[in-house]
Design an enzyme around this catalytic site. Structure first.
Site, short mmCIF file in Angstrom:
data_model
loop_
_atom_site.label_atom_id
_atom_site.label_comp_id
_atom_site.label_asym_id
_atom_site.label_seq_id
_atom_site.Cartn_x
_atom_site.Cartn_y
_atom_site.Cartn_z
N HIS A 225 -4.16 -33.29 17.30
CA HIS A 225 -2.92 -34.19 17.77
C HIS A 225 -1.90 -33.15 18.07
CE1 HIS A 225 -4.91 -37.87 16.20
NE2 HIS A 225 -5.49 -36.92 15.20
N LYS B 266 0.88 -1.24 0.00
CA LYS B 266 -0.01 -0.08 0.19
C LYS B 266 0.83 1.32 0.02
CE LYS B 266 -3.59 2.30 2.68
NZ LYS B 266 -4.65 2.22 3.82
N GLU C 139 -4.92 -6.80 14.66
CA GLU C 139 -4.17 -5.59 14.22
C GLU C 139 -5.58 -4.45 14.41
OE1 GLU C 139 -2.55 -4.34 10.35
OE2 GLU C 139 -0.70 -4.80 11.38
N LYS D 71 9.24 -0.78 14.17
CA LYS D 71 9.70 -0.59 12.94
C LYS D 71 10.92 0.64 12.94
CE LYS D 71 5.57 -0.81 9.96
NZ LYS D 71 4.63 -0.20 9.31
N GLU E 5 10.60 -4.76 4.23
CA GLU E 5 10.78 -6.07 4.07
C GLU E 5 10.19 -6.28 2.45
OE1 GLU E 5 9.01 -4.79 6.64
OE2 GLU E 5 8.79 -6.41 8.37
N GLY F 290 -4.69 -1.92 4.75
CA GLY F 290 -4.11 -3.18 4.15
C GLY F 290 -4.71 -4.42 4.37
N ARG F 291 -5.20 -4.35 5.87
CA ARG F 291 -5.76 -6.02 6.18
C ARG F 291 -7.14 -5.95 5.54
NH1 ARG F 291 -4.83 -2.59 10.13
NH2 ARG F 291 -6.33 -2.11 11.58
O1 LIG Z 1 1.05 -2.78 2.35
P1 LIG Z 1 2.41 -2.30 3.08
O2 LIG Z 1 2.10 -0.80 2.85
O3 LIG Z 1 3.63 -2.53 2.47
O4 LIG Z 1 2.15 -2.50 4.56
C1 LIG Z 1 2.17 -3.87 4.98
C2 LIG Z 1 1.48 -4.25 6.25
O5 LIG Z 1 2.16 -3.37 7.12
C3 LIG Z 1 1.31 -2.78 8.03
O6 LIG Z 1 1.22 -1.49 7.78
C4 LIG Z 1 1.78 -3.18 9.71
O7 LIG Z 1 2.94 -3.49 9.85
C5 LIG Z 1 0.17 -3.51 7.76
O8 LIG Z 1 -1.11 -2.93 8.30
C6 LIG Z 1 0.09 -3.79 6.41
O9 LIG Z 1 -0.73 -4.51 6.18
#
Ligand SMILES: O=P(O)(O)OC[C@H]1O[C@](O)(CO)[C@@H](O)[C@@H]1O
Length: 529
Positions: A368, A193, A337, A496, A199, A251-252
Site C-alpha cells: 500500500h 566495538k 557497508e 565522521k 553518537e 561490527g555488522r
Molecule cells: O561499534 P562501534 O565501534 O561504536 O561502531 C558502530 C558502527 O560504526 C561503523 O564503524 C561505521 O559507522 C560501523 O561499521 C559500526 O557498526
C-alpha cells in the site's frame, strides 16, 4: 579473478528470455530451487536459464578457497590486516589463530554472558530499586541494528526484561526512550566495538547523568560490550559487566557474540543458543554443499545476475513477517557497508558496480506504499520475498493465510503482468474508443519482473539465525567474486571527520574555510537557534 567483468559482460548474452517460458523447463527450475534446514529458496521466477546459471556458477568457481580462508582465520580483511571470524562466535570445537585456540576465550565470554543474563532475568542482579525491568542498549550501526532487529523478530520468545534501543545522536531518541523508564530498575548496556563512536558516547553520557539523578552509583547499573576494554574501565564500569570481543569480528557481523547480549536477556541463554545453532547449520551448509545447490551461493548469483548483469540498481527485501520489520534496515548495513565499494582489493577502480541499493518494508504494508513502482515503474526492482508457513498466533491463523496469499500473489503478479488486451477487456463495459485505449494503458502490468521467495516453517530463533547467516554468506560470495573487501568500511570516515570539524562551527565558530553552501546553511541555522 581479473576477468570477472569480462565474464559478467558475456553473461548479458543470456538476457531477454521471458520468465514464464523458462518456468516450463523443469530441469532448470530444479537447479534454481534449493532447500536446507528449515528453508526453501525459490529463484525460479527469474530470467536465469540453464546456460546463464552455468556462467554464474563459473563466476563463483574460486569462492570456495576464499570461504575456507575466512573460516580458518586467514587475514582476508586485507586493508585492516584482520581475520574475519564472526563464524567462530557460533562455532564449536577448536580454532587456532596465531598459535592460540580462540574458542576457549569465546566460550568463557559466552559463559559470563549467560551467567549475567540469568542473574538479570531471575532478579538476582538488582538495580537500586530492585529487579531489572528494562534494558537500554546504547549503540549504533552494527552495535544496534542486529540486536534491535532480532529482539523484535523474536518477540514471541521474549520472557526477559523489556529491551529498548537508543542509537541516534538526536536527543529525541534518548528522550523518548527514557520517558517511560525508572532509572532504579533500568540496566544500560553501552555497546560499541571501538568505544569511541561519538553518537554512542554522547548517548551513554546522557544516560549516565540521567541515572545519576536518582541512583547513588550509576556504574553499577551499566554494562559494556566492546573490543576496547581499557576504555570501558575509564568509564568506571566494573570488569565483571564488561564483555569483550576481538577485532576479527566486524561490527555488522557481531550480534552472535556479546553485541547479542540484549537478545540473550530478552529470550534467555537457551534461546540464544538456538539462534546460534541455526546460523551454525547455515555455515555448515555453506561450507559443505557443492556450489550448485548451495543456498548462499545461489542467492548471491541471483543478486549479481540482477545487479551486475542486468543493471538493476536496487533490490527490495520484502518480508511477509511483521516481526522482521527491522530486517531491511539490518540488511542495508550488512550489504551496503560491506559491498558498497568502488575499488578492488588491489585498489583498482571497479569496472562496474559492486553492491546494489538494498531497501524494503514488511508486506503487506509495502503493497500500500511503494509496490505501485515495483509493478509499473520503468526500472525493474528484483524482489526478495520471505514468508513463514505459520505465525505465532494460532488463534489468528486466518490472518496468516491472508499474509501468505498476498506474498505469493505479489510474485505471481510480477511474473504474469496484465496485457493491454486483458486490461481493455476488464473495462470495456465502462469505456470505449480512444478513452478505452487510454484507460487500459494505465492498467497494463508489463510482468516478467523477477523475484525470489524464501519460505520457512516458523520464525523461531534457529530460523532467524539461519536466515541472517544466509545473508551474511551471500554478501561474502558477492564480494569474493568481485574481488573487493567486504569487511572494511572506509566510506564512513570522511563524514565522521567533517562532523568533528563542523562541531565548533555549529557553536558559532568562523566558517570561512567551508564552501558557500555549507556556510549559508550554518548561518541560517544559527540565526534560528
Ligand atoms: O561499534 P562501534 O565501534 O561504536 O561502531 C558502530 C558502527 O560504526 C561503523 O564503524 C561505521 O559507522 C560501523 O561499521 C559500526 O557498526
Amino acid at each position: 579473478m581479473n576477468d570477472v567483468w569480462t565474464r559478467i559482460k558475456a553473461l548479458k548474452a543470456h538476457k531477454g528470455q521471458r520468465i514464464a517460458d523458462l518456468l516450463n523447463d523443469e530441469d532448470r527450475n530444479a537447479r534454481l530451487v534449493v532447500e536446507t534446514g528449515p528453508f526453501l529458496f525459490d529463484a525460479s521466477k527469474t530470467a536465469i536459464d540453464g546456460a546463464a546459471l552455468d556462467g554464474l556458477l563459473d563466476l563463483a568457481a574460486d569462492v570456495a578457497a576464499r570461504r575456507d580462508a575466512m573460516f580458518e582465520g586467514g587475514r582476508i580483511n586485507e586493508t585492516e590486516g584482520r581475520a574475519v571470524l564472526h563464524t567462530a562466535l557460533r562455532a564449536r570445537g577448536t580454532l587456532m589463530l596465531d598459535g592460540e585456540d580462540i574458542m576457549t576465550g569465546l566460550s568463557e565470554t559466552r559463559d559470563r554472558m549467560r551467567a549475567f543474563a540469568d542473574d538479570v532475568r531471575s532478579g538476582a542482579f538488582k538495580g537500586q530499586g530492585g529487579a531489572i525491568t528494562d534494558v537500554v542498549n546504547i549503540g549504533i550501526g552494527g552495535s544496534d541494528l542486529g540486536p534491535a532487529m532480532a529482539t523484535r523478530a523474536l518477540g514471541p520468545y521474549h520472557d526477559g526484561p523489556r529491551c529498548h534501543f537508543v542509537s541516534n545522536v538526536d536527543g529525541a531518541d534518548w528522550a523518548d526512550t527514557a520517558k517511560g523508564l525508572n532509572p532504579e530498575t533500568t540496566l544500560v548496556i553501552v555497546a560499541s566495538k571501538t568505544f569511541t563512536t561519538i553518537e554512542t558516547m554522547t548517548n551513554a553520557r546522557t544516560a549516565w547523568d540521567w541515572m545519576a539523578g536518582t541512583v547513588d552509583d550509576p556504574g553499577t547499573q551499566f554494562a559494556a560490550v566492546s573490543s576496547a576494554q581499557e576504555k570501558t574501565a575509564e568509564w568506571g564500569i566494573d570488569a565483571s559487566r564488561v564483555f569483550g570481543f576481538e577485532d576479527w569480528v566486524g561490527g555488522r557481523y557481531s550480534m552472535w557474540g556479546p553485541i547479542g547480549l540484549p537478545i540473550m536477556l530478552a529470550i534467555g541463554p537457551d534461546g540464544f543458543d538456538e539462534f546460534l545453532g541455526g546460523a551454525r547449520d547455515m555455515d555448515a551448509h555453506f561450507c559443505d554443499a557443492p556450489l550448485e545447490g548451495n543456498m548462499p551461493v545461489l542467492l548471491a548469483l541471483v543478486g549479481m545476475w540482477h545487479h551486475q548483469v542486468l543493471g538493476y540498481p536496487t533490490r527490495a527485501v520484502l518480508p511477509y513477517d511483521d516481526r522482521l520489520a527491522r530486517l531491511p534496515a539490518y540488511l542495508q548495513q550488512l550489504e551496503m557497508e560491506s559491498n558498497g565499494k568502488g575499488v578492488s582489493m588491489a585498489g583498482e577502480p571497479l569496472e562496474g558496480p559492486a553492491g546494489p541499493v538494498v531497501w524494503g518494508e514488511p508486506g503487506t504494508n509495502g503493497q500500500h506504499a511503494f509496490y505501485q513502482l515495483i509493478h509499473q515503474g520503468r526500472t525493474p526492482v528484483p524482489c526478495e520475498f520471505m514468508v513463514a508457513a505459520e505465525g505465532h498466533e494460532p488463534e489468528l491463523d486466518h490472518h496468516h493465510k491472508l499474509l501468505i496469499a498476498n506474498c505469493l500473489a505479489q510474485s505471481e503478479a510480477l511474473l504474469k503482468g496484465r496485457s493491454h488486451a486483458e486490461a481493455r477487456a476488464n473495462i470495456a463495459n465502462r469505456f470505449s474508443g480512444a478513452e478505452l485505449e487510454r484507460q487500459a494503458a494505465h492498467r497494463v502490468f508489463e510482468g516478467n519482473r523477477p523475484s525470489t521467495t524464501l519460505i520457512y516453517p516458523k520464525l523461531t530463533p534457529a530460523a532467524l539465525g539461519g536466515m541472517v547467516a544466509l545473508y551474511e554468506h551471500r554478501v561474502f560470495v558477492e564480494g569474493a567474486i568481485l574481488g573487493i573487501n567486504s569487511f572494511d568500511q572506509w566510506g564512513v570516515e570522511l563524514g565522521k571527520e567533517l562532523a568533528t570539524s563542523l562541531g565548533p562551527l555549529v557553536e558559532g565558530g568562523d566558517a570561512f574555510a567551508k564552501d558557500t553552501s555549507t556556510r549559508r546553511l550554518l548561518e541560517r541555522l544559527a540565526s534560528w537557534r
